[in-house]
Design a protein around this motif. Sequence first.
Motif, mmCIF file in Angstrom:
data_model
loop_
_atom_site.group_PDB
_atom_site.id
_atom_site.type_symbol
_atom_site.label_atom_id
_atom_site.label_comp_id
_atom_site.label_asym_id
_atom_site.label_seq_id
_atom_site.Cartn_x
_atom_site.Cartn_y
_atom_site.Cartn_z
ATOM 1 N N GLU A 352 30.575 83.619 -0.619
ATOM 2 C CA GLU A 352 32.143 83.428 -0.069
ATOM 3 C C GLU A 352 32.199 83.024 1.325
ATOM 4 O OE1 GLU A 352 34.113 86.977 -1.272
ATOM 5 O OE2 GLU A 352 34.166 86.200 -3.467
ATOM 6 N N LEU A 353 31.159 82.955 1.815
ATOM 7 C CA LEU A 353 31.075 82.707 3.326
ATOM 8 C C LEU A 353 31.795 81.192 3.554
ATOM 9 C CD1 LEU A 353 27.608 84.002 4.504
ATOM 10 C CD2 LEU A 353 29.729 85.005 5.297
ATOM 11 N N PRO A 354 32.328 81.172 4.766
ATOM 12 C CA PRO A 354 33.004 79.840 5.255
ATOM 13 C C PRO A 354 31.596 78.765 5.183
ATOM 14 C CG PRO A 354 33.670 81.586 6.676
ATOM 15 C CD PRO A 354 32.732 82.347 5.795
ATOM 16 N N ALA A 355 32.124 77.486 5.018
ATOM 17 C CA ALA A 355 31.030 76.591 5.064
ATOM 18 C C ALA A 355 30.138 76.420 6.181
ATOM 19 C CB ALA A 355 31.961 75.039 4.860
ATOM 20 N N ALA A 356 30.663 76.779 7.604
ATOM 21 C CA ALA A 356 29.906 76.737 8.625
ATOM 22 C C ALA A 356 28.787 77.664 8.557
ATOM 23 C CB ALA A 356 30.510 77.006 9.910
ATOM 24 N N ASP A 357 29.109 78.898 8.187
ATOM 25 C CA ASP A 357 28.150 79.895 7.806
ATOM 26 C C ASP A 357 27.089 79.453 6.718
ATOM 27 O OD1 ASP A 357 29.056 81.557 9.848
ATOM 28 O OD2 ASP A 357 30.344 82.270 8.521
ATOM 29 N N THR A 358 27.706 78.886 5.741
ATOM 30 C CA THR A 358 26.847 78.688 4.420
ATOM 31 C C THR A 358 25.911 77.536 5.133
ATOM 32 O OG1 THR A 358 28.359 79.038 3.154
ATOM 33 C CG2 THR A 358 26.896 77.654 2.265
ATOM 34 N N ALA A 359 26.388 76.734 5.978
ATOM 35 C CA ALA A 359 25.353 75.510 6.407
ATOM 36 C C ALA A 359 24.340 76.052 7.333
ATOM 37 C CB ALA A 359 26.162 74.533 7.320
ATOM 38 N N ALA A 360 24.653 76.960 8.024
ATOM 39 C CA ALA A 360 23.812 77.546 9.131
ATOM 40 C C ALA A 360 22.671 78.511 8.405
ATOM 41 C CB ALA A 360 24.329 78.767 10.102
ATOM 42 N N LEU A 361 22.825 79.047 7.337
ATOM 43 C CA LEU A 361 21.992 79.875 6.489
ATOM 44 C C LEU A 361 21.420 79.005 5.504
ATOM 45 C CD1 LEU A 361 24.277 82.909 5.258
ATOM 46 C CD2 LEU A 361 22.478 82.859 6.965
ATOM 47 N N ALA A 362 21.609 78.095 5.204
ATOM 48 C CA ALA A 362 20.856 76.851 4.342
ATOM 49 C C ALA A 362 19.729 76.258 5.356
ATOM 50 C CB ALA A 362 21.804 75.705 3.825
ATOM 51 N N ALA A 363 20.068 75.930 6.690
ATOM 52 C CA ALA A 363 19.241 75.637 7.544
ATOM 53 C C ALA A 363 17.971 76.928 7.755
ATOM 54 C CB ALA A 363 19.766 75.308 8.849
ATOM 55 N N ARG A 364 18.516 78.056 7.687
ATOM 56 C CA ARG A 364 17.362 79.019 8.074
ATOM 57 C C ARG A 364 16.545 79.164 6.649
ATOM 58 N NH1 ARG A 364 16.653 83.871 10.801
ATOM 59 N NH2 ARG A 364 15.669 85.421 9.976
ATOM 60 N N TYR A 365 17.181 79.010 5.395
ATOM 61 C CA TYR A 365 16.303 79.334 4.440
ATOM 62 C C TYR A 365 15.697 77.986 3.689
ATOM 63 C CZ TYR A 365 17.961 84.054 4.925
ATOM 64 O OH TYR A 365 18.322 85.222 5.635
ATOM 65 N N HIS A 366 15.960 77.027 3.974
ATOM 66 C CA HIS A 366 15.831 75.796 3.457
ATOM 67 C C HIS A 366 14.142 75.601 3.136
ATOM 68 C CE1 HIS A 366 14.072 74.212 7.210
ATOM 69 N NE2 HIS A 366 13.702 73.298 6.620
ATOM 70 N N THR A 367 13.424 76.169 3.857
ATOM 71 C CA THR A 367 11.966 76.140 3.471
ATOM 72 C C THR A 367 11.520 77.044 2.049
ATOM 73 O OG1 THR A 367 11.308 77.933 4.903
ATOM 74 C CG2 THR A 367 10.951 75.493 5.733
ATOM 75 N N LEU A 368 12.365 77.920 1.647
ATOM 76 C CA LEU A 368 12.316 78.765 0.768
ATOM 77 C C LEU A 368 12.527 78.135 -0.760
ATOM 78 C CD1 LEU A 368 13.508 82.141 1.859
ATOM 79 C CD2 LEU A 368 11.153 81.001 2.449
ATOM 80 N N SER A 369 13.744 77.368 -0.578
ATOM 81 C CA SER A 369 14.156 76.636 -2.005
ATOM 82 C C SER A 369 14.943 75.275 -1.534
ATOM 83 C CB SER A 369 14.970 77.588 -2.550
ATOM 84 O OG SER A 369 15.873 76.970 -3.644
ATOM 85 N N LEU A 370 14.924 74.257 -2.666
ATOM 86 C CA LEU A 370 15.550 73.179 -2.570
ATOM 87 C C LEU A 370 17.277 73.436 -2.753
ATOM 88 C CD1 LEU A 370 13.609 70.824 -4.725
ATOM 89 C CD2 LEU A 370 13.456 70.982 -2.095
#
Length: 545
Positions: A352-370
């Motif tokens: 449920e995080l805001p879009a900006a937070d979701t994008a930042a976390l996607a950048a952090r964990y992008h090497t773990l999963s597509l």
Amino acid sequence: MTDAALSRAQLRRLSELSPFELEREQIARALSAQVTSGRPVLDAGRGNPNWIATGPREAYFALGQFALTESRRVWTADNLGGMPTAKGAAARFGAFADAHPGLPGIVLLRACVDYGIRELDFGPDEWVHELVDAVIGDNYPEPNRILRHCEKVVRDYLAAELCAGRPPAGNVDVFATEGGTAAMCYLFDSLMVNRVLREGDRIALMTPLFPPYVEIPQLARYNFDVVRVAATPEDPAGLHTWFYPDAEIDKLADPTVKALFLVNPANPASIELSGRTRDRIVDIVATSNPGLVIITDDVYATFVPGFTSLAAAAPYNTALVYSYSKHYGATGQRLGVIALHEDNVVDRLIAELPAADTAALAARYHTLSLDPGSVKFVDRLVADSRQVALRHTSGLSGPQQAQLMLFSLFNQLPEGQDYKRLLRETVHRRLELLAEGAEVTFPPDAKRAGYYVEIDILDEARRHVDPAFAEYLQASYDPADLLFRLADQYSVVLLNGSGFDGPAWSVRVSLANLNDLDYLKIGHHLRAVLDGYLAEWRASTGKTD
């Protein structure tokens, strides 16, 4: 430190230290006093137990012996072996056990292996091979979070000992960690990294509480707004039960309280949450504050018969931290777990995080999963424990997981249940001896773990001598004076309850780390110091009794 008496100002300054740093100062003075008195130093400040579980350790070393035969079977050269194989491993283990009936630990090891096959439905070869490969430590842990059979073994153990045999429906995900300390650090850090908690957020602590949990929220990185949910020494009937009034628990109903941290059974009070308190928290997360994240450290659970964790009562909201250190005398082995239900509030809050937070976390964990957003919080914990980039080498070492499994399996056997009863009898016997020496009363309590006990000195003075005596102590002395009198006069070391966010004049006594009769002596010495204060008060007031 010197042998000179400490001034009230000096004591007040020392009391600003962590209890464990203050303890160092007390030990220095206790050792100095020992030189002239000849008395041994009785340090009941340490929580490290003076027992170990020998059976599962013998089983561990027997497993190591078998594992070496498995390695030599693959590749034999001077000091050089190969990586064991799974096919036929169970049969080879049976033959090894038959051929070495006198090997210490082999009988228990066989019982543990059989339990996994019989009760947990493990495939024999795969099960034995995981134990062998783990104890040798020739592979990175796979899966990183916890070995496959190990997770099922730990779930079985937690269901029996922390859920009173009634675990919540559904699966619990387990992350094996380097003790409870690492588990708590990982949780604090990942909750912050994943924006579930943010700097300055309001969190609640159930106090009195283990000092690091009081101190960590004050660090600049977190700077949490802390709400104390405080137990009182006496329940409404006047008994020493460290009771949580409803009004205190109801502080959790405020939705601005984002998280709750507790130790259960408590440290230092060493009493399990009452069913009433547990049910009230369950009701709060079901109604008033459904987003509350609860982290419960249940390291002392095995010392209370029929213990039920908040992780069992409110699984959706609760992350469980458990360490094997105290029950098995394994503080140096660093064996712990985080357990989190597959359906949990943290994953919902992340989603449920805001879009900006979701994008930042996607950048952090992008090497773990597509699809980084699909990575569960428990797996983010694993990645965060190694700065994400080193996730492929994360996880508790295989040899540590092998011992963790054998500790867990031992508990499920008759030998482990006998061992548990012996530990409970030991700490309660020590409690009785302390009470006898100090001339205090601890009411029977089925929820009492008895690993520690907290004594509120002012409350004792008020209830059993005279309220005016309690007022005299407060007006005339700093609470740390009691600790240093014990150290200087009797070479006794206790911890200050104030360091646990408890009453200023309370002390914590560990019932785990000294011999039984030492607690009778500590009780006598504590009574002698209190009698000294009493004599001073009587002299100052002219009272004779």
